[in-house]
Write a protein that holds these residues in place. Structure first.
Motif, PDB file in Angstrom:
ATOM      1  N   ILE A   1       4.437  -9.864  -6.395  1.00  0.00           N
ATOM      2  CA  ILE A   1       3.273  -9.285  -5.711  1.00  0.00           C
ATOM      3  C   ILE A   1       3.734  -8.337  -4.604  1.00  0.00           C
ATOM      4  CG2 ILE A   1       1.264  -9.826  -4.255  1.00  0.00           C
ATOM      5  CD1 ILE A   1       0.916 -12.394  -5.929  1.00  0.00           C
ATOM      6  N   SER A   2       4.799  -8.713  -3.892  1.00  0.00           N
ATOM      7  CA  SER A   2       5.358  -7.799  -2.885  1.00  0.00           C
ATOM      8  C   SER A   2       5.762  -6.478  -3.538  1.00  0.00           C
ATOM      9  CB  SER A   2       6.590  -8.413  -2.210  1.00  0.00           C
ATOM     10  OG  SER A   2       6.272  -9.639  -1.574  1.00  0.00           O
ATOM     11  N   ASP A   3       6.396  -6.571  -4.716  1.00  0.00           N
ATOM     12  CA  ASP A   3       6.797  -5.360  -5.443  1.00  0.00           C
ATOM     13  C   ASP A   3       5.565  -4.510  -5.789  1.00  0.00           C
ATOM     14  OD1 ASP A   3       9.439  -6.994  -7.376  1.00  0.00           O
ATOM     15  OD2 ASP A   3       9.592  -5.721  -5.584  1.00  0.00           O
ATOM     16  N   LEU A   4       4.480  -5.171  -6.236  1.00  0.00           N
ATOM     17  CA  LEU A   4       3.269  -4.436  -6.621  1.00  0.00           C
ATOM     18  C   LEU A   4       2.669  -3.712  -5.418  1.00  0.00           C
ATOM     19  CD1 LEU A   4       1.495  -7.077  -8.916  1.00  0.00           C
ATOM     20  CD2 LEU A   4       2.683  -4.998  -9.650  1.00  0.00           C
ATOM     21  N   ILE A   5       2.593  -4.412  -4.289  1.00  0.00           N
ATOM     22  CA  ILE A   5       2.032  -3.810  -3.077  1.00  0.00           C
ATOM     23  C   ILE A   5       2.892  -2.633  -2.638  1.00  0.00           C
ATOM     24  CG2 ILE A   5       1.505  -4.193  -0.633  1.00  0.00           C
ATOM     25  CD1 ILE A   5       0.939  -7.147  -1.356  1.00  0.00           C
ATOM     26  N   TYR A   6       4.199  -2.852  -2.650  1.00  0.00           N
ATOM     27  CA  TYR A   6       5.136  -1.808  -2.216  1.00  0.00           C
ATOM     28  C   TYR A   6       5.016  -0.571  -3.087  1.00  0.00           C
ATOM     29  CZ  TYR A   6       9.567   0.097  -0.426  1.00  0.00           C
ATOM     30  OH  TYR A   6      10.525   0.880   0.168  1.00  0.00           O
TER      31      TYR A   6
END
Lengths: 178, 445
Positions: free
Chosen positions: B161-166
């Protein structure tokens, strides 16, 4: 003071390990019997202060005094030039190796911790090769010489300043194991 | 604002100690020593942001109901990237769990650009996470995803999810799901212990791939992230091994007399470049992994080492002292032409390309200081990323945005990280031992 007692413990442990027997399967039977004679430990020889790098050269063997390996030679930063007093000590090793044709000596090159690790492996190798060249020029067969470089990975002294670094820029001659 | 991973570790320790108090006194003492020792291995690296950037995007990650741990991990990831300014969850007066519960005027007043919310339910060992990322100014849902995972997939999901937000907000791929390999050295009175370790990019969950009484060096990831090559001095002489990370089985790649060093996997995964002294001098070679054919790439009497492939696989950059002091050279594998690349500073070594092929990151010395530096290959301009301390061994992250390197902090070996523009700085200190020789993994998903 702390460093001295640490070295004593290392010496004791390593002595016990050596006595427990080197079970390396690369070792030939001839080389194993050759270890019953003690090769010359040259720390008491070669103390002449005519070395090309000033009055500190004669002291470095006393200051650094690693308790493992049989003989040690020291180098300037990023250099592989052998110092004059070390040259004398190496010649003692030549005499020993020339008269003990089955003995193999490990010539282990080292550096201090500065710079890039793998470049230090290459630099350590170059230092060991410089010592090996002297041995070969003295008549020692290349079959009796094994060159290894540890780069900065096996310091004899821990710390981040020249008084430590000078002891780590070294080549160790090690008998007894292949 | 700093959310530390130690919370999880301390809860674990406290639970254990509670159990131990029930036991007999002697056993209690022994077990406390054991669990302290084992938890010190459990999370050996702690990420600390030491410098952020002014243009950080203000964002709020609303604690996920039922699983605040996920939102904690996302918050740490984004905070440590230095590209976001995270709103403290303690000051959130509203905690919606989906877009219908979001009062945009509240978040507008709090001056955040984006809000992340999630609804988490669990049944039969599976967790369903409905996640949404909202744009406060346009009042829109810009990401809307549902995930169904098991308990041990929760942490990787948080990083995903961090990757998606980033990716959504910065426009480049995130590295929160990547890993870092490194060598841990534990010195003791008797002898040093060396471990090859792979941990998550935030330092969590270290896994030992190899433990040895002799040095380990130069881990190198295969491009698919499934294998790792390294130098091991077990048996007192160096050899290069390749090891499968999941299974743990390994093969000897190279065990010649003299140097076996600096393995580097080619971008297509078919070859490994390495250093051998077959000629009596350290030279660059390549081994074809299918045929075992050895190709000598450089020759002469110089010290050549530290090969690293160009992203297109057509060239190798390496360190050589052929000009006197170590500098970086590039050899084109087609015609074996060599060209010098670095001209600034009196020592340049251990270079590697950024993924776009436009820059190299390396160890650089000007005067007496060893820096981690980036050189723009087009302009020749050098940017210093790290200059204090004894720095070395830089490794570039898969998105080209971060560099990890080894340094000494307060007398101990730790890892430092810097963004490629030098603005964001992090440190990963260890709880025990000295960490060195990091290698950032490729993208693993």
């Amino acid at each position: 003071m702390q460093k001295l007692s640490l070295l004593k413990i290392i010496t004791l442990t390593l002595t016990l390990l050596f006595l427990a027997g080197c079970s390396s399967n690369e070792q030939s039977a001839a080389a194993a019997t050759a270890t019953t004679e003690v090769p010359p430990d040259a720390t008491t020889a070669g103390m002449n202060t005519e070395g090309g790098f000033g009055e500190n050269t004669g002291d470095i063997h006393a200051v650094c005094n690693p308790s493992i390996g049989n003989d040690h030679y020291y180098f300037d930063f990023d250099q592989d030039t052998i110092r004059d007093d070390d040259m004398v000590a190496i010649k003692n090793q030549i005499n020993y190796l020339a008269t003990h044709n089955n003995t193999v000596v490990r010539v282990e090159g080292n550096t201090d911790e500065r710079g890039s690790k793998e470049y230090n492996i290459a630099l350590g190798y170059r230092r060991a090769k410089a010592v090996a060249r002297i041995l070969e020029q003295g008549g020692v067969s290349s079959k009796q010489i094994k060159i290894v470089s540890y780069g900065e990975e096996k310091p004899i002294s821990i710390g981040h300043e020249e008084s430590v670094w000078q002891c780590n820029r070294r080549v160790d001659l090690v008998y007894g194991d292949n | 604002m700093d959310i530390k991973m130690n919370k999880v570790k301390f809860n674990y320790i406290i639970d254990l100690i509670m159990v131990l108090i029930m036991q007999k006194k002697v056993m209690k003492i022994i077990l406390i020593f054991l669990c302290l020792f084992s938890t010190s291995i459990y999370a050996a690296l702690d990420l600390e942001l030491t410098q952020g950037t002014d243009s950080a995007i203000p964002i709020a990650i609303v604690p996920f109901a039922e699983q605040p741990e996920i939102s904690n991990i996302i918050t740490s990831d984004l905070q440590n990237s230095g590209r976001f300014r995270l709103m403290d969850s303690a000051s959130m007066e509203q905690m919606p769990h989906d877009s219908s519960g979001v009062d945009y005027s509240y978040w507008l007043q709090k001056k955040v650009n984006n809000v992340a919310v999630a609804n988490v339910t669990s049944s039969w060992g599976k967790y369903t996470i409905n996640f949404q990322l909202l744009d406060v100014y346009s009042h829109t849902v810009i990401l809307n995803k549902q995930f169904i995972v098991t308990k041990d997939q929760l942490r990787p999901l948080a990083h995903h999810i961090s990757d998606l937000i980033y990716q959504q907000l910065i426009g480049e791929r995130g590295i929160f799901s990547t890993k870092i390999a490194y060598v841990l050295v534990q010195k003791s009175v008797k002898q040093s212990k060396y471990s090859l370790v792979v941990a998550d990019a935030d330092g969590y969950g270290p896994k030992q791939l190899l433990v040895s009484n002799e040095p380990i060096m130069s881990p190198s990831w295969s491009p698919d992230g499934k294998n790792i090559a390294y130098v091991s001095f077990e048996g007192r002489d160096p050899a290069i091994y390749t090891q499968n990370i999941a299974a743990g089985n390994r093969h000897v790649l190279s065990k010649y007399p003299g140097i076996n060093g600096a393995p580097a996997w080619s971008p297509d995964g078919n070859k490994i470049a390495l250093v051998l002294t077959l000629t009596g001098y350290p030279k660059i070679y390549t081994i074809d992994l299918a045929t075992s054919k050895l190709d000598q790439i450089t020759n002469g009497a110089s010290l050549d080492t530290e090969p690293s492939w160009s992203p297109d696989g057509k060239a190798i950059i390496f360190t050589s002292n052929s000009g006197g002091a170590p500098q970086i050279y590039q050899v084109f594998l087609g015609n074996k032409n060599i060209k010098r690349i670095t001209y600034r500073g009196n020592y340049n070594a251990r270079a590697s390309f950024t993924p776009n092929g436009k820059n190299i990151v390396m160890l650089n010395r000007d005067g007496s200081r060893f820096n981690i530096a980036v050189q723009d290959l087009g302009t020749g301009r050098l940017t210093i990323l790290a200059d204090l301390g004894i720095n070395k061994s830089p490794s570039v992250a898969a998105n080209g945005g971060m560099v990890v390197y080894a340094t000494i902090f307060e007398g101990r070996g730790v890892l430092g990280e810097s963004s490629i523009d030098g603005r964001v700085k992090l440190r990963l200190p260890t709880q025990e031992g000295d960490v060195q020789d990091p290698a950032w993994s490729p993208f693993l998903d």
